[in-house]
Motif scaffolding. Structure first.
Motif, PDB file in Angstrom:
ATOM      1  N   ASN A 132       0.843  -1.195   0.234  1.00 51.08           N
ATOM      2  CA  ASN A 132      -0.141  -0.285  -0.792  1.00 51.08           C
ATOM      3  C   ASN A 132       1.116   1.063  -0.244  1.00 51.08           C
ATOM      4  N   ILE A 133       2.184   1.515   0.580  1.00 52.27           N
ATOM      5  CA  ILE A 133       3.306   2.482   0.427  1.00 52.27           C
ATOM      6  C   ILE A 133       3.833   2.507  -0.538  1.00 52.27           C
ATOM      7  N   HIS A 134       4.128   1.146  -0.933  1.00 56.93           N
ATOM      8  CA  HIS A 134       4.341   1.432  -2.613  1.00 56.93           C
ATOM      9  C   HIS A 134       3.780   2.092  -3.775  1.00 56.93           C
ATOM     10  N   GLN A 135       1.642   2.003  -3.248  1.00 58.04           N
ATOM     11  CA  GLN A 135       0.930   2.715  -4.966  1.00 58.04           C
ATOM     12  C   GLN A 135       0.893   3.544  -4.308  1.00 58.04           C
ATOM     13  N   ALA A 136       0.464   3.692  -2.620  1.00 54.69           N
ATOM     14  CA  ALA A 136       0.025   5.565  -2.964  1.00 54.69           C
ATOM     15  C   ALA A 136       2.262   6.440  -2.869  1.00 54.69           C
ATOM     16  N   LEU A 137       3.377   6.014  -2.840  1.00 52.33           N
ATOM     17  CA  LEU A 137       4.175   7.072  -3.841  1.00 52.33           C
ATOM     18  C   LEU A 137       4.165   6.802  -5.141  1.00 52.33           C
ATOM     19  N   SER A 138       3.539   6.105  -4.927  1.00 51.73           N
ATOM     20  CA  SER A 138       3.495   5.225  -7.304  1.00 51.73           C
ATOM     21  C   SER A 138       2.660   6.058  -7.864  1.00 51.73           C
ATOM     22  N   GLU A 139       1.736   6.287  -7.002  1.00 50.11           N
ATOM     23  CA  GLU A 139       0.130   7.637  -7.563  1.00 50.11           C
ATOM     24  C   GLU A 139       1.204   9.147  -7.399  1.00 50.11           C
ATOM     25  N   ALA A 140       1.154   9.554  -6.501  1.00 48.25           N
ATOM     26  CA  ALA A 140       1.862  10.847  -6.122  1.00 48.25           C
ATOM     27  C   ALA A 140       3.308  11.121  -6.462  1.00 48.25           C
ATOM     28  N   TRP A 141       4.314  10.112  -6.846  1.00 49.73           N
ATOM     29  CA  TRP A 141       5.380  10.515  -7.363  1.00 49.73           C
ATOM     30  C   TRP A 141       4.657  10.877  -8.742  1.00 49.73           C
ATOM     31  N   GLU A 142       3.974  10.303  -9.885  1.00 51.04           N
ATOM     32  CA  GLU A 142       3.622  10.300 -11.218  1.00 51.04           C
ATOM     33  C   GLU A 142       3.262  12.097 -10.714  1.00 51.04           C
ATOM     34  N   ARG A 143       2.434  12.509 -10.433  1.00 53.76           N
ATOM     35  CA  ARG A 143       1.373  13.407 -10.507  1.00 53.76           C
ATOM     36  C   ARG A 143       2.103  14.799  -9.910  1.00 53.76           C
ATOM     37  N   SER A 144       2.869  14.635  -8.580  1.00 51.92           N
ATOM     38  CA  SER A 144       3.653  15.592  -7.458  1.00 51.92           C
ATOM     39  C   SER A 144       5.037  15.894  -8.132  1.00 51.92           C
ATOM     40  N   ASP A 145       4.738  17.467  -8.018  1.00 53.39           N
ATOM     41  CA  ASP A 145       6.599  18.014  -7.601  1.00 53.39           C
ATOM     42  C   ASP A 145       7.437  16.968  -6.385  1.00 53.39           C
ATOM     43  N   ILE A 146       6.537  17.638  -5.521  1.00 57.63           N
ATOM     44  CA  ILE A 146       7.251  17.112  -3.674  1.00 57.63           C
ATOM     45  C   ILE A 146       6.557  16.289  -3.433  1.00 57.63           C
ATOM     46  N   VAL A 147       7.104  14.894  -2.376  1.00 61.62           N
ATOM     47  CA  VAL A 147       5.884  13.987  -1.994  1.00 61.62           C
ATOM     48  C   VAL A 147       6.373  14.263  -0.839  1.00 61.62           C
ATOM     49  N   LEU A 148       5.704  14.469   0.134  1.00 59.19           N
ATOM     50  CA  LEU A 148       6.020  14.747   1.859  1.00 59.19           C
ATOM     51  C   LEU A 148       5.460  12.785   2.524  1.00 59.19           C
ATOM     52  N   VAL A 149       5.982  12.465   3.451  1.00 54.17           N
ATOM     53  CA  VAL A 149       5.964  11.296   4.006  1.00 54.17           C
ATOM     54  C   VAL A 149       6.650  11.181   5.320  1.00 54.17           C
ATOM     55  N   THR A 150       5.447  10.666   6.196  1.00 55.10           N
ATOM     56  CA  THR A 150       6.051  10.808   7.939  1.00 55.10           C
ATOM     57  C   THR A 150       5.631   9.108   7.972  1.00 55.10           C
ATOM     58  N   GLY A 151       6.367   8.932   9.186  1.00 56.71           N
ATOM     59  CA  GLY A 151       6.010   7.557   9.703  1.00 56.71           C
ATOM     60  C   GLY A 151       6.104   6.345   9.427  1.00 56.71           C
ATOM     61  N   GLY A 152       6.987   5.529   9.955  1.00 60.90           N
ATOM     62  CA  GLY A 152       7.350   4.468   9.647  1.00 60.90           C
ATOM     63  C   GLY A 152       9.015   4.316   9.277  1.00 60.90           C
ATOM     64  N   LEU A 153       9.780   5.244   9.423  1.00 60.12           N
ATOM     65  CA  LEU A 153      10.883   4.773   9.811  1.00 60.12           C
ATOM     66  C   LEU A 153      11.927   4.625  10.867  1.00 60.12           C
ATOM     67  N   GLY A 154      11.249   3.809  11.310  1.00 66.61           N
ATOM     68  CA  GLY A 154      11.629   3.720  13.321  1.00 66.61           C
ATOM     69  C   GLY A 154      13.275   2.229  12.768  1.00 66.61           C
ATOM     70  N   PRO A 155      12.530   1.295  13.610  1.00 66.38           N
ATOM     71  CA  PRO A 155      13.420   0.532  13.889  1.00 66.38           C
ATOM     72  C   PRO A 155      12.884  -0.486  14.287  1.00 66.38           C
ATOM     73  N   THR A 156      10.980  -1.172  13.859  1.00 69.22           N
ATOM     74  CA  THR A 156      10.646  -1.259  13.934  1.00 69.22           C
ATOM     75  C   THR A 156       9.863  -2.687  13.040  1.00 69.22           C
TER      76      THR A 156
END
Ligand code: ATP
Ligand code: MG
Length: 414
Positions: free
Chosen positions: A51-75
């Motif tokens: 789902n993250i991949h899908q969201a990323l690919s749609e956003a990258w397709e249509r936007s100049d800047i994509v901001l993501v927050t969450g899920g960068l930690g070690p778990t």
């Protein structure tokens, strides 16, 4: 003038389950707006790689800047890092600078990291680490084809640090235009009344007009214009502000960051006036709003929270017979409350509120939301009847704002 298209993805099961209020997106949207940008789109995604991949690919397709927050930690549920690497056809490799920074951080704080921390050392080979001034995991900056992806941690303090110190400066450098805003805050007229007074918003173009109604601050009118970063104050924005201000003049209480309570306090201080409050259904909300403003002690003498009939009689001198005859929620009792508060506090002006906030308490003749607000001053007492139609909380907020707006109006007419 091309506008940077900015999009946001907030990652986390807890957001989709309603367990965490998504304050990060709110902060990001606000700080973008404050800096002349606008978020074009945002979405929430669960902690599921696909789902993250899908969201990323749609956003990258249509936007100049994509901001993501969450899920960068070690778990194990922190998937943003590997998904981003995979999306860009990159791989994760341990980086010594990140390892050293983490080790230094652990040492400085004197703690042994939980096993698995080394996952955070793995970083996409073609990305730039965004320094984390407030935590462990670095953010991820991918730059490709003049587009940027910025991934930030979910921890609010860490996200805020990266937005302010790293991302906003880059966005400012990239953009050639910015949004500029003017606000006109009004009280006493509905959205549609204001719209009628202003007329066709087409005449304001290229400036656009928005109506922002609220329970607790009246209707704010917001004018916005997208223009060159280096063009100074735009004439069209100034002209639009004049036009709109003239049309709604009697209802304006300020055109800046002020609130109705801060405007009231300013005015009363200037005129050397003292205030007392007698609150029943609002239970101290009016006092709380006034006391929120620094310097309120200059004008606020006291507030009575007289919730019971006895309190109304004992503290404000309301007569038992008028409560028996008219009921606690009545014009007569509201007037007596305001007069009593004014006399017993020896102040210039007193405001009282008595109403049925709901959900219970209604009678055949007195519905939920029925509220009387009285103001007592040198020239006697005036009382208004209102019928609010919301939940308990909404009714109490509306009553509070209405009382403040009656006070504002009274000061204006004095
Ligand atoms: P960590 O290193 O702590 O795991 P992370 O980047 O993996 O950081 P998350 O695991 O997604 O971030 O969330 C960490 C904390 O931040 C959680 O307490 C979570 O509730 C909070 N948080 C995450 N996303 C948001 C958000 N959008 N708004 C507010 N708080 C958030
Ligand atoms: Mg996490």
């Amino acid at each position: 003038l091309a506008e940077l298209k900015i999009e946001l993805i907030a990652v986390g099961d807890e957001l989709l389950m309603g367990l965490t209020l998504d304050t990060n997106s709110n902060f990001i949207a606000r700080s973008l707006a404050k800096n002349g940008f606008r978020l074009a789109q945002m979405r929430w995604v669960a902690d599921i790689g696909q789902n993250i991949h899908q969201a990323l690919s749609e956003a990258w397709e249509r936007s100049d800047i994509v901001l993501v927050t969450g899920g960068l930690g070690p778990t194990h549920d922190d998937l943003t890092r590997p998904v981003i690497a995979g999306f860009f056809g990159d791989r994760l490799e341990p980086r010594d600078d990140i390892r050293n920074a983490l080790l230094r951080r652990f040492e400085k704080r004197g703690f042994t990291p939980a096993p698995g921390w080394e996952v955070m050392v793995d970083f996409p080979t073609r990305a730039i680490p965004i320094p984390n001034g407030h935590g462990a995991a670095p953010g991820i900056h991918f730059s490709q084809d003049n587009r940027e992806l910025f991934a930030m941690p979910g921890v609010p303090g860490e996200m805020i640090g990266m937005m302010e110190d790293y991302i906003l400066p880059i966005l400012k450098k990239k953009s050639t235009g910015q949004y500029r805003y003017r606000v006109i805050k009004t009280v006493g007229a509905s959205e549609s009344q204001l719209a009628m007074l202003i007329g066709d918003p087409g005449k304001l173009l290229p400036v656009s007009l928005a109506f922002l109604p609220s329970n607790d601050n009246g209707v704010t009118l917001r004018l916005s214009l997208y223009s060159n970063t280096d063009s100074g104050e735009s004439n069209s924005l100034i002209t639009a502000e004049h036009l709109v201000s003239k049309a709604v003049e009697p209802y304006i209480y300020c055109k800046d960051e002020s609130t109705i309570e801060s405007v009231i306090i300013e005015r009363m201080r200037k005129e050397g006036l003292q205030l007392a409050l007698a609150e029943s259904c609002t239970g101290g909300m009016i006092a709380a709003r006034i006391v929120d403003v620094p310097g309120s002690s200059d004008i606020l003498n006291r507030g009575f929270v007289t919730y019971s009939n006895e309190a109304k009689c004992e503290l404000l001198g309301v007569s038992v017979s008028s409560i028996e005859q008219f009921g606690a929620v009545s014009a007569e009792v509201a007037s007596a409350m305001a007069t009593g508060a004014r006399e017993r506090s020896n102040v210039d002006i007193a405001i009282s509120v008595t109403g049925i906030a709901g959900p219970g308490g209604a009678t055949d003749t007195k519905p939920v939301g029925l509220t009387y607000i009285a103001i007592a001053g040198l020239k006697g007492v005036e009382v208004q009847r209102h019928l609010f139609a919301g939940s308990r909380e909404e009714n109490r907020k509306r009553a509070t704002f209405t009382a403040l707006s009656i006070l504002f109006d009274y000061l204006k007419r004095r």
